[in-house]
Scaffold this motif. Structure first.
Motif, PDB file in Angstrom:
ATOM      1  N   ALA A  33       0.855  -1.191   0.000  1.00 35.79           N
ATOM      2  CA  ALA A  33       0.000   0.000   0.000  1.00 35.79           C
ATOM      3  C   ALA A  33       0.889   1.238   0.000  1.00 35.79           C
ATOM      4  O   ALA A  33       1.763   1.381   0.858  1.00 35.79           O
ATOM      5  N   ILE A  34       0.670   2.125  -0.962  1.00 37.56           N
ATOM      6  CA  ILE A  34       1.450   3.360  -1.060  1.00 37.56           C
ATOM      7  C   ILE A  34       0.498   4.545  -0.892  1.00 37.56           C
ATOM      8  O   ILE A  34      -0.440   4.720  -1.676  1.00 37.56           O
ATOM      9  N   ILE A  35       0.739   5.327   0.149  1.00 41.56           N
ATOM     10  CA  ILE A  35      -0.068   6.524   0.413  1.00 41.56           C
ATOM     11  C   ILE A  35       0.710   7.735  -0.090  1.00 41.56           C
ATOM     12  O   ILE A  35       1.831   7.988   0.358  1.00 41.56           O
ATOM     13  N   ILE A  36       0.128   8.459  -1.033  1.00 36.82           N
ATOM     14  CA  ILE A  36       0.775   9.635  -1.617  1.00 36.82           C
ATOM     15  C   ILE A  36       0.312  10.882  -0.865  1.00 36.82           C
ATOM     16  O   ILE A  36      -0.883  11.085  -0.639  1.00 36.82           O
ATOM     17  N   ILE A  37       1.295  11.712  -0.464  1.00 40.46           N
ATOM     18  CA  ILE A  37       0.954  12.985   0.176  1.00 40.46           C
ATOM     19  C   ILE A  37       1.607  14.127  -0.620  1.00 40.46           C
ATOM     20  O   ILE A  37       2.710  13.969  -1.141  1.00 40.46           O
ATOM     21  N   THR A  38       0.937  15.250  -0.758  1.00 38.58           N
ATOM     22  CA  THR A  38       1.502  16.371  -1.514  1.00 38.58           C
ATOM     23  C   THR A  38       0.832  17.684  -1.130  1.00 38.58           C
ATOM     24  O   THR A  38      -0.316  17.697  -0.692  1.00 38.58           O
ATOM     25  N   ALA A  39       1.591  18.763  -1.312  1.00 38.21           N
ATOM     26  CA  ALA A  39       1.036  20.116  -1.063  1.00 38.21           C
ATOM     27  C   ALA A  39       0.433  20.691  -2.339  1.00 38.21           C
ATOM     28  O   ALA A  39      -0.134  21.770  -2.328  1.00 38.21           O
ATOM     29  N   PHE A  40       0.575  19.948  -3.452  1.00 36.59           N
ATOM     30  CA  PHE A  40       0.099  20.454  -4.749  1.00 36.59           C
ATOM     31  C   PHE A  40      -0.949  19.510  -5.329  1.00 36.59           C
ATOM     32  O   PHE A  40      -0.866  19.110  -6.484  1.00 36.59           O
ATOM     33  N   GLY A  41      -1.883  19.156  -4.513  1.00 33.96           N
ATOM     34  CA  GLY A  41      -2.872  18.174  -4.944  1.00 33.96           C
ATOM     35  C   GLY A  41      -4.039  18.765  -5.701  1.00 33.96           C
ATOM     36  O   GLY A  41      -4.539  19.833  -5.354  1.00 33.96           O
ATOM     37  N   THR A  42      -4.415  18.094  -6.756  1.00 32.63           N
ATOM     38  CA  THR A  42      -5.640  18.424  -7.490  1.00 32.63           C
ATOM     39  C   THR A  42      -6.412  17.136  -7.691  1.00 32.63           C
ATOM     40  O   THR A  42      -5.885  16.036  -7.490  1.00 32.63           O
TER      41      THR A  42
END
Length: 450
Positions: free
Chosen positions: A80-89
């Motif tokens: 399971a890979i959880i992606i986190i970002t400050a530039f999410g759309t």
């Protein structure tokens, strides 16, 4: 709430403060965490170590999160890979999920929400791993090499299982109750390409006609009184797998007609529905009846008989393969000795003779039951004849076996039997004369020779 097991997390973000924050929080929550700021080292770590969940930033120097996601998935497709970002759309989130991300979170991350996600991810991974272990155990347990039998008849059974397992043809398994028909059906399933899909068994004689129909084909809400929700039938549950119709010889002619249509059209119609549903199921039928005779009597459809009887596998009764009995008995002895913590390692000669001289109307199932009981009752490391409760044993054979080894004369056999009868009736001459079918006077005359 702390985790009982230390699940391993790999945290990847070129923001060192974010890495330290997540490692500190999740470590306190009971996880084993490794945080790295260089995404290039992640692949090397994944190649050497196993992790349960990866938490990765999307936009990092030198390597974007999408590329990293795909490379990690190549190493461990189930992780399971959880992606986190400050530039999410929304588009970015959809693309991440398409490429195999477990979830997509926007920064700033709510730590409690992240914890819930991780808990869910590791639980799903645990269940997948457990399922794989159960599947491997089922494959081992039901491999045809593990069906016990060295007799010629059983060797023929093994050859047929090996022949039909890789195919999609319907199989008819014939044999008396207790011979192991379901075991053969499972062996066929778990040695086929369907092994990762369901194996479903139903006893056609265990349910009334209307209930059996609803079990097989399912129903929609309102189909009958009490049908408050939709329910899938076993044909749908077993889709892409195997359905065992045990005791098919007891199925009504009405249901036989519907079964024939399913086999021919590969469609089912749930009760109360007006729509057909496609199903792709291998059917294995089993019966202790002679279906040819049932066809002649009009109790079984001839067209259905030929559709299910593409290949027939006959399981002989235990009495016809007694050479298999000692190894079956030893197998059950070891099985129940281990399960019950008892050191029982064999059978006394008289005990084995009694097993070999029993009729075994209940076949292997009855033998297993007898051995299980004997293991529980045994007070020594060997099973004795006193540990059995065998009804209908051929006592005449057992009675004379020790005597016959000495090649006695007819007179010696006669006197041996008289002594045995007198002993059994505690010396009562009237009772003994009734058993022997002679007068008391004749018995007294014979007794003088003892």
């Amino acid at each position: 709430m702390k985790n009982d097991r230390k699940y391993r997390l790999l945290i990847i973000d070129d923001d060192k403060e974010m890495v330290n924050l997540l490692v500190d929080y999740l470590s306190k929550e009971g996880f084993s965490c490794l945080g790295i700021s260089n995404p290039h080292s992640a692949i090397e770590l994944m190649s050497k170590e196993t992790y349960d969940v990866v938490i990765s930033d999307l936009i990092m120097e030198g390597k974007d999160g999408f590329t990293l996601l795909e490379e990690i998935k190549e190493i461990d497709p189930d992780i399971a890979i959880i992606i986190i970002t400050a530039f999410g759309t929304l588009d970015t989130a959809i693309e991440a999920m398409k490429r195999g991300a477990y979830y997509f979170l926007a920064k700033p991350v709510k730590l409690d929400s992240l914890k819930i996600l991780i808990d869910k991810a590791v639980e799903e991974r645990r269940l997948r791993e457990e399922h794989k272990l159960l599947l491997k155990e089922a494959e081992r347990k039901f491999h045809f090499n593990n069906i016990i039998g060295k007799s010629k008849a059983m060797q023929e059974v093994f050859k047929l299982i090996e022949l039909v397992a890789p195919t999609n043809i319907n199989v008819l398994v014939l044999g008396d109750s207790g011979t192991g028909k379901e075991l053969v059906a499972r062996a066929i399933h778990y040695n086929s390409h369907r092994k990762r899909n369901p194996f479903i068994a139903i006893n056609c004689s265990a349910l009334p006609d209307n209930l059996l129909e609803s079990e097989l084909f399912g129903y929609v809400r309102g189909a009958f009184t009490g049908a408050i929700t939709n329910k899938k039938g076993l044909f749908e549950v077993a889709d892409k797998g195997t359905l065992l119709l045990d005791e098919i010889g007891n199925m009504s002619l009405n249901l036989q007609a519907k079964l024939l249509r399913v086999i021919e059209d590969k469609e089912i119609r749930p009760l109360g529905s007006i729509q057909n549903r496609k199903v792709e199921v291998r059917i294995i039928a089993a019966t202790n009846k002679k279906l040819e005779d049932e066809v002649e009597k009009g109790n079984f459809r001839e067209d259905l008989y030929y559709r299910i009887n593409v290949i027939a596998i006959y399981l002989p009764p235990l009495r016809e393969r007694l050479e298999d009995l000692p190894i079956l008995a030893q197998h059950f002895l070891e099985k129940y000795g281990l399960e019950n913590g008892k050191e029982v390692n064999g059978f006394e000669d008289e005990a084995m003779r009694s097993l070999l001289n029993y009729e075994w109307k209940g076949n292997v199932r009855e033998l297993e039951n007898v051995i299980e009981r004997a293991v529980l009752l045994s007070k020594t490391n060997k099973i004795s004849v006193q540990d059995f409760s065998l009804r209908g044993i051929k006592k005449d054979i057992l009675l004379f076996e020790p005597m016959l080894e000495k090649c006695p004369t007819l007179e010696e056999l006669e006197l041996y039997y008289i002594r045995k009868v007198l002993k059994d009736v505690n010396g009562n001459k009237e009772e003994a004369s009734k058993v022997l079918g002679v007068s008391v006077r004749t018995l007294y005359r014979w007794e003088k020779k003892l």
